[in-house]
Design a protein around this motif. Sequence first.
Motif, short mmCIF file in Angstrom:
data_model
loop_
_atom_site.label_atom_id
_atom_site.label_comp_id
_atom_site.label_asym_id
_atom_site.label_seq_id
_atom_site.Cartn_x
_atom_site.Cartn_y
_atom_site.Cartn_z
N ALA A 103 0.79 -1.12 0.02
CA ALA A 103 -0.14 0.23 -0.12
C ALA A 103 0.74 1.24 -0.11
O ALA A 103 2.06 1.20 0.62
N ARG A 104 0.48 2.10 -0.88
CA ARG A 104 1.31 3.44 -0.95
C ARG A 104 0.21 4.75 -0.74
O ARG A 104 -0.52 4.52 -1.31
N ARG A 105 0.97 5.77 -0.05
CA ARG A 105 0.31 6.87 0.41
C ARG A 105 1.21 8.06 -0.28
O ARG A 105 2.27 8.25 0.10
N TYR A 106 0.95 8.27 -1.53
CA TYR A 106 1.74 9.42 -2.21
C TYR A 106 1.64 10.95 -1.92
O TYR A 106 0.57 11.32 -1.62
N GLU A 130 -4.06 7.24 -2.43
CA GLU A 130 -3.82 5.97 -1.47
C GLU A 130 -3.78 4.74 -2.78
O GLU A 130 -5.10 4.60 -3.26
N VAL A 131 -2.82 4.33 -2.93
CA VAL A 131 -2.83 3.22 -3.99
C VAL A 131 -2.33 2.02 -3.67
O VAL A 131 -1.53 1.66 -2.54
N ALA A 132 -2.77 0.81 -4.31
CA ALA A 132 -2.16 -0.62 -4.00
C ALA A 132 -1.67 -0.92 -5.09
O ALA A 132 -2.14 -0.57 -6.16
N VAL A 142 -2.12 -2.33 -9.97
CA VAL A 142 -2.15 -0.93 -9.36
C VAL A 142 -3.43 -0.47 -9.50
O VAL A 142 -3.94 -0.12 -10.78
N PHE A 143 -4.02 0.01 -8.51
CA PHE A 143 -5.27 0.78 -8.41
C PHE A 143 -5.41 1.80 -7.12
O PHE A 143 -4.50 1.58 -6.26
N SER A 144 -6.21 2.50 -7.10
CA SER A 144 -6.60 3.39 -6.02
C SER A 144 -7.84 2.91 -5.17
O SER A 144 -8.81 2.57 -6.13
N SER A 303 -14.87 -3.11 -10.23
CA SER A 303 -14.97 -1.74 -10.20
C SER A 303 -13.94 -1.14 -9.70
O SER A 303 -13.74 0.04 -9.90
N LYS A 304 -12.97 -1.68 -8.98
CA LYS A 304 -11.53 -1.00 -8.44
C LYS A 304 -10.55 -1.02 -9.49
O LYS A 304 -9.49 -0.28 -9.43
N LEU A 305 -10.81 -1.63 -10.67
CA LEU A 305 -9.83 -1.53 -11.87
C LEU A 305 -10.23 -0.86 -13.05
O LEU A 305 -9.57 -0.80 -13.94
N LEU A 306 -11.32 -0.14 -12.87
CA LEU A 306 -11.78 0.82 -13.70
C LEU A 306 -10.92 2.06 -14.33
O LEU A 306 -10.19 2.62 -13.15
N LEU A 307 -10.86 2.36 -15.34
CA LEU A 307 -9.99 3.55 -15.88
C LEU A 307 -11.02 4.58 -16.31
O LEU A 307 -11.90 4.23 -16.92
#
Length: 467
Positions: A103-106, A130-132, A142-144, A303-307
């Motif tokens: 998990a990343r918080r940019y 906040e990205v995973a 990779v998604f937010s 739904s989490k992988l939509l662009l």
Amino acid sequence: MASSRAATLSLPILWLDRMSQVAHATEEEGVTSLQAATDRGLNGVFKVRAELSVQGNLHLPENALVSKKLAARVPISSSATFEYVEQPMVLSNQTAGLFAGVARRYKTAAATTTIHQTEYEVKLRSTLNEVAAIRDGTRHIVFSEQGPLSREELDLLKLPVPSSEIDTFLPANLQDLEVSSTYTLHQDALAQAFQLGEITNSEVEGTIRSVSDELIQIELRGDLTGRSELAKTDLELVGKLNFDRVNQSCNWLAIGIREQREISAAEPGFDLAATLKIQKFPVGQTFDEKPQISKTGGEIAASKLLLEQRSEHLDFQIQTDRSWYMISDVPGISTMRKIENDQVIAQCDFRKPPRLPDDKQYSIEAFQAEIVQKLGEQLRDLSEVQISSLETTDLLRVVAEGAAEGIPIRWVFLHFSDSSGRRLIATFTMEAGLGDIFADSDVKIAKSLRFTEVQTKNSEAFVGQNE
């Protein structure tokens, strides 16, 4: 000429993930969550700083749908900076600490790219910081959690070597090696480090350059041939890596990469020289809120992988799955293609006809007549005709069957309009035999479409126009 879409090629390696199964995932009442690995007593929370610079050429085809033959080389240069906190993640219903990703918080993720003397900027929106990045084989998904990323943001966030994977350059017997010892990197490790789906040939070695109580310094050198999800690629690399013996992890990487990527159906090829620098600093605290990543049926929820994809010239935005690519966005027409395994499944052309006067409506009968005129002798019949009201637009939908040059073709025509008279027409074209793969893509895109603030006065009539 390269469009602004090409600005996303600011990174030398662009792996375009698709939804797929995370290894060893199990379900708990249909949903599995991922939580910070620190809950399991695992170490590995880092503040990360990264810099990437790129110079080289894009390789543009005449028409990737017909031929991938090189037509032109366009110079490109880019610089990008990143700063974020990164922590490992595990499946929350596992009794052991199974590493599933990070998990990343940019704080910062931004790139400035110049293509043929035109400058573009891409930044990660603060609302999606906040990205995973979840491991799926050798690649990361990779998604937010906060909403759909744009294609440009997705490409921006994918470094040639992810900060969470730099330890894959290490040998298993690192502590036993002396100064000047060499080791050969296994192809599986290289595929993991460079996020490649396959490596067919590699000659990459690591050399121990110095050893102290606190630090082991390593030099990397070699070349490899592999394949991204879209095309064959060749890499030459030389780099330096520091292993922190106190924290038992790599804390610094500086690597130069020369890459030649073939043209694919979705993107230009390129020859690029990149320099990547990554610094990792251990920190003693995790995120205030643990990442919760919903999973359904062993796969990350679609739904989490939509662009989020936007047309700057036709003033609309849509949400699509990751198999859809914006190929061209110019005044008068935007073109997208659905591409899987470098095969074009379907093409969609968007056009903006003139606004309707306040006292007129565009009827389904008029739409059908336009389609019949447009297709001419190619048309066999109109198999579906529908009228529906969506959240923000009215929709006319007509499905046509026919043939072009002896090949059975299926067309789906969509006409969007809103209360202000704005209109948009989308034409999906595919070989009839690919209809099952295409499925209900047009319906999903239609439901997500929104008109955006008008940026251009360009419009193009539908009558008599041909793709």
